[in-house]
Design a protein around this motif. Sequence first.
Motif, mmCIF file in Angstrom:
data_model
loop_
_atom_site.group_PDB
_atom_site.id
_atom_site.type_symbol
_atom_site.label_atom_id
_atom_site.label_comp_id
_atom_site.label_asym_id
_atom_site.label_seq_id
_atom_site.Cartn_x
_atom_site.Cartn_y
_atom_site.Cartn_z
ATOM 1 N N PRO A 60 -6.826 -32.147 -41.433
ATOM 2 C CA PRO A 60 -7.515 -31.107 -42.174
ATOM 3 C C PRO A 60 -7.707 -29.524 -40.970
ATOM 4 O O PRO A 60 -7.685 -30.237 -39.865
ATOM 5 N N ALA A 61 -7.285 -28.986 -42.477
ATOM 6 C CA ALA A 61 -7.445 -27.504 -41.067
ATOM 7 C C ALA A 61 -8.487 -27.601 -40.596
ATOM 8 O O ALA A 61 -8.334 -26.445 -39.255
ATOM 9 N N ASP A 62 -9.854 -27.656 -40.935
ATOM 10 C CA ASP A 62 -11.070 -27.121 -40.863
ATOM 11 C C ASP A 62 -11.845 -28.543 -40.468
ATOM 12 O O ASP A 62 -12.638 -28.378 -41.537
ATOM 13 N N PRO A 63 -11.864 -29.482 -39.872
ATOM 14 C CA PRO A 63 -12.644 -30.538 -39.916
ATOM 15 C C PRO A 63 -13.832 -30.428 -38.773
ATOM 16 O O PRO A 63 -13.473 -29.053 -38.699
ATOM 17 N N ALA A 64 -14.993 -31.281 -39.965
ATOM 18 C CA ALA A 64 -16.175 -31.069 -39.256
ATOM 19 C C ALA A 64 -15.580 -30.855 -37.753
ATOM 20 O O ALA A 64 -17.087 -30.093 -37.251
ATOM 21 N N LEU A 65 -15.592 -31.907 -37.225
ATOM 22 C CA LEU A 65 -15.502 -32.739 -35.783
ATOM 23 C C LEU A 65 -13.707 -33.046 -35.598
ATOM 24 O O LEU A 65 -13.381 -33.917 -35.795
ATOM 25 N N VAL A 66 -13.740 -32.367 -34.053
ATOM 26 C CA VAL A 66 -12.885 -33.446 -33.707
ATOM 27 C C VAL A 66 -13.362 -34.160 -32.000
ATOM 28 O O VAL A 66 -13.632 -33.166 -31.131
ATOM 29 N N LEU A 67 -12.983 -34.524 -32.247
ATOM 30 C CA LEU A 67 -13.593 -35.778 -31.055
ATOM 31 C C LEU A 67 -12.196 -36.093 -29.726
ATOM 32 O O LEU A 67 -11.582 -36.947 -30.368
ATOM 33 N N VAL A 68 -12.756 -35.539 -28.651
ATOM 34 C CA VAL A 68 -11.657 -35.794 -27.865
ATOM 35 C C VAL A 68 -11.692 -36.676 -26.726
ATOM 36 O O VAL A 68 -12.501 -37.252 -25.686
ATOM 37 N N ALA A 69 -11.086 -37.840 -27.212
ATOM 38 C CA ALA A 69 -11.019 -39.589 -26.137
ATOM 39 C C ALA A 69 -9.803 -39.228 -25.760
ATOM 40 O O ALA A 69 -9.427 -40.667 -25.677
ATOM 41 N N VAL A 70 -9.161 -38.693 -25.150
ATOM 42 C CA VAL A 70 -7.825 -38.389 -24.132
ATOM 43 C C VAL A 70 -7.755 -39.026 -22.910
ATOM 44 O O VAL A 70 -8.699 -37.884 -22.462
ATOM 45 N N LYS A 71 -7.380 -39.559 -22.140
ATOM 46 C CA LYS A 71 -7.535 -39.308 -20.670
ATOM 47 C C LYS A 71 -6.786 -37.950 -20.174
ATOM 48 O O LYS A 71 -6.494 -37.094 -20.649
ATOM 49 N N PRO A 72 -8.239 -37.382 -18.931
ATOM 50 C CA PRO A 72 -7.733 -35.612 -18.604
ATOM 51 C C PRO A 72 -6.438 -35.334 -18.264
ATOM 52 O O PRO A 72 -6.086 -34.046 -18.353
ATOM 53 N N GLN A 73 -6.098 -36.035 -18.528
ATOM 54 C CA GLN A 73 -4.564 -36.250 -17.027
ATOM 55 C C GLN A 73 -2.661 -36.056 -18.453
ATOM 56 O O GLN A 73 -2.277 -35.137 -18.064
ATOM 57 N N MET A 74 -3.788 -36.727 -19.347
ATOM 58 C CA MET A 74 -3.344 -36.340 -21.273
ATOM 59 C C MET A 74 -3.404 -34.827 -21.992
ATOM 60 O O MET A 74 -3.043 -34.776 -22.987
ATOM 61 N N MET A 75 -4.560 -34.456 -21.238
ATOM 62 C CA MET A 75 -5.908 -33.214 -21.787
ATOM 63 C C MET A 75 -3.746 -31.806 -22.285
ATOM 64 O O MET A 75 -4.016 -31.724 -23.285
#
Length: 271
Positions: A60-75
Motif C-alpha cells: 500500500p502507498a500509505d499503510p497504517a503501519l510498517v514493522l521492520v524485522a530485518v537484521k540491522p546489517q540488512m537495513m
Amino acid sequence: MQETDIARRGLVLLGCGKMGSAMLEGWLARGLPPSSVHVIDPSPSEWLQGTGVNLNGETPADPALVLVAVKPQMMSDALPQLQPAAGGPTLFVSVAAGVSLQRYEVMLGAATPIIRAMPNTPAAVGKGITAIAGNAQVTETHLQTAEDLLSAVGEVVRLEDETQMDAVTGVSGSGPAYVFHMIEAMAAAGEAEGLAPDLALALARATVAGAGALAQESGEDPGQLRKNVTSPNGTTQAGLEVLMRDEGGLRQLVGETVHAAAERSRELGRG
C-alpha cells in the motif's frame, strides 16, 4: 483484533524470520485479516506461504503501519523500498537491535513517526517482553497501536527515554541466553552429583521454568519467594551461601554480565 485502521489500510512486515513469524502468527490468531498484511521477505518459509498474506507484491502507498524485522546489517538495503510511505501518517515500528531512532530518522525523515522496540526470544512461545520508545512524532495513539500489536507475543513496557534501551538489551534482550546457560550449568552440576544426563537436564529445565512461572504469577517479591523455600540450616541455605557470597557471588556475576551486554549495545548504537 477487531476491524481497525490497520485492517483497512494494511500492515507491511519487512522481514519474516523467527521474530517476524512469531508476531504474524499472533496477529492472525487475534483476527487480523491475512489480506491486510503485506510481507516482504526474500526467503519466505513454507509456513509463511500458507498463511494467505500478500507476499512480496506491491505494498500500500500509505499503510497504517510498517514493522521492520530485518537484521540491522540488512537495513540499508531493505528499508529504502518503503521510503515512499515515510513522512506521512504511516507509523514505523522496528524490532532491529542496535538501530537508533536517530538513524531511522536519517533514512526515513524526522517527520516520520518511529517506534523502536526490543523484544526477546520467548516471544516465539507468546511469553516475551518488549520495551518500546518513540521519537518526537509519536503520539499516544501510536504507542497504543504498537502495544496492541506487540502484545501478541507477550508483555509490553514503555521506556521513559530511548537511552534506557541499552539496559533493556542487557537485561531482557540478552537475558534468555543467561537463563539457558543457567539450565546448562545446573544440569552439569546434577551430572557431577551422580544423575544421568537426561534426568539432570529434565530437572534443571523444569525447575527454571517452574520458578519463573511462580515468580511471574504469584505477585510476590522474588526475595520473599526465596525466603519461603529457605529453611534455616537446610539444604537450600547451604546452596545459597555459595550463590550469595559477597565476592564472586551470583549478584556480582550477573551485574557484570548485564553491564557487558549493555556496553556492547551502546557500542553497536554508535556504529
